[in-house]
Every structure is written in C-alpha cells, then in structure tokens.
Design a protein around this motif. Structure first.
Motif, PDB file in Angstrom:
ATOM      1  N   GLU A 194      10.219  91.260  83.582  1.00 44.23           N
ATOM      2  CA  GLU A 194       8.871  90.716  83.319  1.00 44.23           C
ATOM      3  C   GLU A 194       8.012  91.781  82.315  1.00 44.23           C
ATOM      4  N   ALA A 195       8.454  93.091  82.889  1.00 46.43           N
ATOM      5  CA  ALA A 195       7.678  94.484  82.364  1.00 46.43           C
ATOM      6  C   ALA A 195       8.192  94.404  80.740  1.00 46.43           C
ATOM      7  N   ASP A 246       5.916  91.419  78.816  1.00 47.88           N
ATOM      8  CA  ASP A 246       4.664  91.851  78.748  1.00 47.88           C
ATOM      9  C   ASP A 246       4.476  92.963  77.554  1.00 47.88           C
ATOM     10  N   ALA A 247       5.497  93.990  77.514  1.00 46.08           N
ATOM     11  CA  ALA A 247       5.407  94.956  76.566  1.00 46.08           C
ATOM     12  C   ALA A 247       5.643  94.457  74.918  1.00 46.08           C
ATOM     13  N   TYR A 278      -1.992  93.259  78.316  1.00 36.75           N
ATOM     14  CA  TYR A 278      -0.598  93.217  78.764  1.00 36.75           C
ATOM     15  C   TYR A 278       0.073  94.458  78.973  1.00 36.75           C
ATOM     16  N   SER A 279      -0.304  95.649  78.345  1.00 35.41           N
ATOM     17  CA  SER A 279       0.335  96.865  78.558  1.00 35.41           C
ATOM     18  C   SER A 279       0.073  97.286  80.053  1.00 35.41           C
ATOM     19  N   ARG A 308       5.700 101.183  76.668  1.00 31.73           N
ATOM     20  CA  ARG A 308       5.997 100.265  77.393  1.00 31.73           C
ATOM     21  C   ARG A 308       7.349  99.818  77.382  1.00 31.73           C
ATOM     22  N   ALA A 366      10.488  99.632  79.875  1.00 33.93           N
ATOM     23  CA  ALA A 366      11.230  98.380  80.663  1.00 33.93           C
ATOM     24  C   ALA A 366      12.457  98.406  80.125  1.00 33.93           C
ATOM     25  N   SER A 387       2.410  95.045  82.332  1.00 37.75           N
ATOM     26  CA  SER A 387       3.743  95.685  82.196  1.00 37.75           C
ATOM     27  C   SER A 387       4.143  96.757  83.122  1.00 37.75           C
ATOM     28  N   TYR A 403       4.385  95.609  86.465  1.00 37.01           N
ATOM     29  CA  TYR A 403       5.716  95.002  86.796  1.00 37.01           C
ATOM     30  C   TYR A 403       6.943  96.322  86.776  1.00 37.01           C
TER      31      TYR A 403
END
Length: 572
Positions: free
Chosen positions: A56-57, A60-61, A41-42, A77, A81, A45, A48
């Motif tokens: 979106e980033a 996920d972060a 996920y990092s 992250r 974002a 991110s 993105y």
C-alpha cells in the motif's frame, strides 16, 4: 472538515505512532481535497510503511510522484516502500532519482546507503523459510505448541509472522531484536532450546553461560544484519508545516493591515514569504506599502512578485493582480502612461471587468490631461492667423490643419471650430463641417456665424428642413445679439432652402407624384398625420373660406405654408 484540517490531525496521529488512525485521516484529506495533493499521498505512504504495509505504501508513493514528478521526496517514499518489499534494485533506482532532482536530499542519501549496504552484505540463508511461513497452518500450529501458545495471543506478533509470508528474508531484521522469534524459529525447526545433560545440573547450566573472554581474544563476529529501513520523517515537517506557518503569518498580517498598522503587517508578510514561496504574500505586502503611500517600494515588491511568480509557475490570475496593483501605484504617482501599460499587461494575463474599467477611465483621463497640457492661447492665436492666411490663398487642407492646431491649443474658443467648418465645407466635407458648427454653438450659443455655416452645409447635403430650422435660430440670435446685421444673408439661405426643399423632379409631375415626394419630407409627414391639421384640411376642402380663419393662428399658418411649398395645397 477541510483537507488541511484532516491533514493536521493525521500528522498528530502519525507522531503518536497511531498509524491506523493516521491512514484514515489522510484518506479523508485526500477525498475532500479539491485537487490531487502529492503531500497527502506521501504522508499516507509513510503511515503504511510504518505499519509494515509496504505494498500500500508503494501504491501511494507512486501516486505521489505521478502528481508531482519533480518532487524529489516522493521518490524517497517509493524507495522506502520498495526496500520494505526487498526490491533492492528498484529501491536503489528510486533513491538515485531523488538525488538527481535534489542532490541535497539527505533522506535519499541515507536510504541509498542502506540499500547498497543490504545488497553488499550477506543474506540470511533461506533454510526453508519460504515454505515454512507459507504453511497455511503456521499460526494454528504455533497456538497448539505449549512453548509458543501464549505468544500467539499478541496480535502484533501474529501480524508480523503473517508479513513474513511475502518476505521471509525480512525476519533477519527482527530476529535479534525480538527474542520471541528465536523461540518460534526453534519450535518450527524442532529444536529444543533447553536441551542438555540432565545429570549435569547447575554445572551444565553454568557451562551454558558464556565464558569470560581471554586476553586479546579474536573479536567475535556478530551476524551482519540487513539494514532496517524505517520511513524518514514525513515531508509535513518541512513543506506543509511551513505552508501552515506561512498562512498563520499572513492571517496575522491581514489583521494588522485592517487595523492600519502597515509596518507591522509588512513584517508578518515578509515572514510568510520566508517560510513559503507564494507570491500572494508579496502582493499583500505591496498592498500595505501602497496604503502607507510608499508607491515606489510597492512597485518594486510587485515586480519581484511577477518575476518570482514566473519562476514558481504561479497562477496567471495572481500575476494579473500583481500587474494591476503596479498600475494602481503608477496611477497614484500620476504616471498615467505607465498605469495604462500595466493595466493592459494585467488584462493580457487575466481579463476582469474591474481592471478593464480602470484602463478605460485612465485612458480618458490621460487624453484629457494631454489636451489640457497642450492648451496655449498664444499658440492658438498664431494658428488662427496662419489658418486665415491659408484660407485666403485657397489652400484648404493646410487651413484645416492650422485650425485643428488652434482647436487643440484653445478648445474653448468657438472660432476655431467655426473656422475649420468653413475650410471643411470648401473641401466638400459637409458632415464634418456640420459637426464642427455644433461644437462651436455648444461653446457659444449666440455665435450667429456658426449657425449660418451649419445651415449652408445642411443645404449642401439636402437637409433642407434642418437648414430652415437652423436659420430660424440664426435669425432669432442675430436679432438679439447683432441687431439683425446678418438678416439678409439668413433670408437668402432660407429662400434657397425653401425653394430647393420641394423642387419637383420635372415640370410634368402629377399631383400623385407631388404628394408622394412631399411625404418623404419628415416635417410634411408629421403635419399630415396631425389630427388637428387633418380636420382643418378636411374643412378647407368643403369650405375654402374656412381656411382663412385658421391661418390667423401663427402655428397653423406656418404649417399651411409648408404644405403650400410642398405642393400638397395648391393655390392655383
């Protein structure tokens, strides 16, 4: 493909700045991963954020820190974002949280400086930008404008302009790096960048050029730009890559281990441990040390594995394996007690049939070893004489204790079991006495005295048929070994067992009661169910003289005698 394979391809796409492809690959890695992986996920991110998709980033972060709340880089992250979304206060909090978890987190320090600089610096005035970039006809108007029409053929520029709808202030990050934006801004604001006095000609154009600076001029102040926030390098460069490298070292170590090149294998397992802290590598190293015969070093390695495993919160199955291998090493060192201790600790962590079997086997071996180590014929003889003395004095408990010591000191001496049986019989412990006699005759099948003592105990517990069988064996052994020296005692016990075997409950017992009582005896019941005996008894009822012919067979005779003693056949 596996999650790791998708991840590696995603890393390559990210480094090639193909963020769309990288996002797709990390998405696939997330989908096939057996358990939620915060690093995946990092990394997505970061992709993105690099693609300016900050919402979106951020999503996920936030998922990354949800999976691993103590991983400081996840908050990097989140901060990146949030910065991209101009959520400066929130971004500042995120970077500070990252530094709380890891004060050496350089990316968090740099990010925090960028955020604080952006908060302190002047902000570009809105100038109606929010309304301008929210105009639904913005792109179409620019396509229709001759000065900007060609620019609108670049999809990346169009995407950038659409991104300004959500964050018009972010144009200040790109205004001085992309000259096209100056033209677009002028077109939107209705400014003609080519305005001037047509008659001026080249002089006017020349005057438009910047003049050479005078001596010691006041330096011109450039507009302060809002710091441009780029996502830091993905954590894959640190944690996942180190894990991949560690696994490669382990695989090389395994190859060398199978080739019995243990020293070389240990070197690779050490490198794996240095690259990534997973106690599996220590367990593997201990296996190589074990195969080398270096059991003490293997134990030290495994103790380190347990200690490190506790700190790293390693899987309990892996820690159980460490304890089991410690047990194996102690077993090789002949320290069975330590081996048993660590097998038990392994089973406490995780119970497996393999370790349980090792535990039971080692416990039996220890018991046998301790018994053998205790054997001492001289001490056994001392215990026998002491037991005899207690027995003569009528001190049965101490006699049992002394004979027990004799049994331990000389487990292959049948006399110890037989003598203890005699003392146990005095204490009315007949079942234990019978058991000791069985042990005695298993050691020495010709030990007549043990048979006699066994029969005596069997009579005491009213096992008359079994006592008679034991006495028959005793008579046979006595004739072979002692030339009938004990025949009188054997006959007396035989008569006692026979007389008591079928003794009626009262003198007025009816034939039906006699039959019912006799049939409770296993031997009588077996004789009465024998088809041959049934035929003989049937003939005898019709012709008593026929019975005389049958009893000439010794086997039939003995059975008839049992039935007579039981009262089934009446002689008068």
């Amino acid at each position: 493909m596996s999650a790791d394979e998708f991840k590696q391809q995603g890393n390559a796409a990210f480094l090639a700045k193909d963020y769309v492809k990288a996002i797709d690959l990390f998405t696939k890695a997330i989908e096939v991963s057996e358990t939620p992986n915060h690093v995946l996920y990092s990394n997505r991110s970061a992709c993105y954020a690099s693609n300016k998709k900050f919402e979106e980033a951020l999503k996920d972060a936030e998922e990354c820190v949800k999976i691993s709340p103590s991983w400081s880089k996840g908050y990097n992250r989140v901060g990146a974002a949030q910065f991209g979304l101009s959520q400066l206060d929130e971004a500042e909090k995120s970077y500070k949280r990252a530094l709380e978890l890891d004060s050496s987190n350089k990316a968090a320090k740099d990010g925090l400086e960028h955020v604080q600089s952006a908060k302190a610096g002047p902000q570009m005035p809105d100038l109606g930008l929010s309304q301008m970039f929210n105009d639904p006809n913005l792109i179409q108007n620019l396509k229709n404008n001759p000065k900007t029409a060609d620019m609108m053929k670049d999809p990346q520029l169009v995407a950038k302009l659409e991104g300004y709808r959500n964050n018009p202030q972010s144009i200040s990050q790109d205004l001085f790096t992309d000259k096209r934006l100056m033209t677009i801004m002028a077109a939107l604001l209705g400014i003609d960048l080519n305005m001037g006095d047509p008659s001026a000609g080249s002089e006017a154009q020349e005057s438009a050029k910047p003049k050479e600076p005078e001596s010691n001029p006041e330096p011109r102040k450039e507009p302060k730009q809002e710091p441009k926030q780029e996502p830091e390098a993905m954590e894959v460069d640190e944690e996942p890559n180190s894990r991949v490298a560690a696994e490669a070292e382990k695989a090389e170590g395994n190859k060398l281990y199978k080739a019995r090149q243990f020293e070389e294998a240990i070197e690779h397992y050490n490198k794996a441990w240095e690259l990534h802290k997973d106690i599996t590598y220590l367990n593997n190293r201990s296996a190589a040390e074990f195969e080398k015969g270096d059991y003490d070093t293997a134990i030290k390695t495994l103790n380190d594995a347990v200690e490190q495993g506790r700190e790293l919160r390693a899987d309990y199955k892996t820690i159980a394996k460490s304890f089991a291998r410690i047990g194996n090493a102690y077993y090789k060192l002949k320290d069975l007690r330590k081996a048993i201790e660590h097998y038990n600790r392994s089973l406490t962590e995780h119970r497996t049939a393999e370790v349980l079997n090792k535990l039971r086997s080692t416990e039996k071996e220890l018991k046998k070893a301790e018994s053998e180590a205790y054997v001492n014929p001289e001490k056994a003889e001392e215990a026998r004489l002491q037991g005899k003395e207690f027995f003569t004095k009528g001190d049965w408990p101490n006699a049992v204790k002394a004979y027990t010591e004799m049994v331990k000191r000389a487990p292959q001496d049948a006399r110890g079991f037989s003598n203890r049986a005699a003392a146990l019989a005095k204490l009315m412990s007949f079942p234990e006495a019978i058991e000791d006699c069985n042990k005695a005759v298993s050691i020495d099948p010709n030990f007549v005295r043990a048979y006699i003592r066994k029969a005596t105990a069997q009579i005491a517990v009213k096992e008359f048929a079994a006592a008679i069988e034991t006495l028959n064996i005793a008579r046979e052994k006595d004739a072979q070994v002692n030339k009938g020296a004990n025949v009188r005692e054997i006959d007396q016990l035989h008569a006692k067992a026979s007389s008591q075997r079928f003794q009626p409950a009262s003198d007025n017992e009816t034939p039906e009661q006699t039959y019912e009582r006799a049939m409770r005896d296993p031997e009588v019941a077996s004789i009465m169910k024998d088809p041959v005996m049934q035929s003989i008894l049937s003939q005898a009822q019709q012709d008593p003289a026929a019975l005389q012919e049958h009893i000439k067979n010794p086997e039939v005779f003995n059975k008839i005698q049992v039935l007579i003693q039981a009262g089934i056949i009446r002689t008068r």
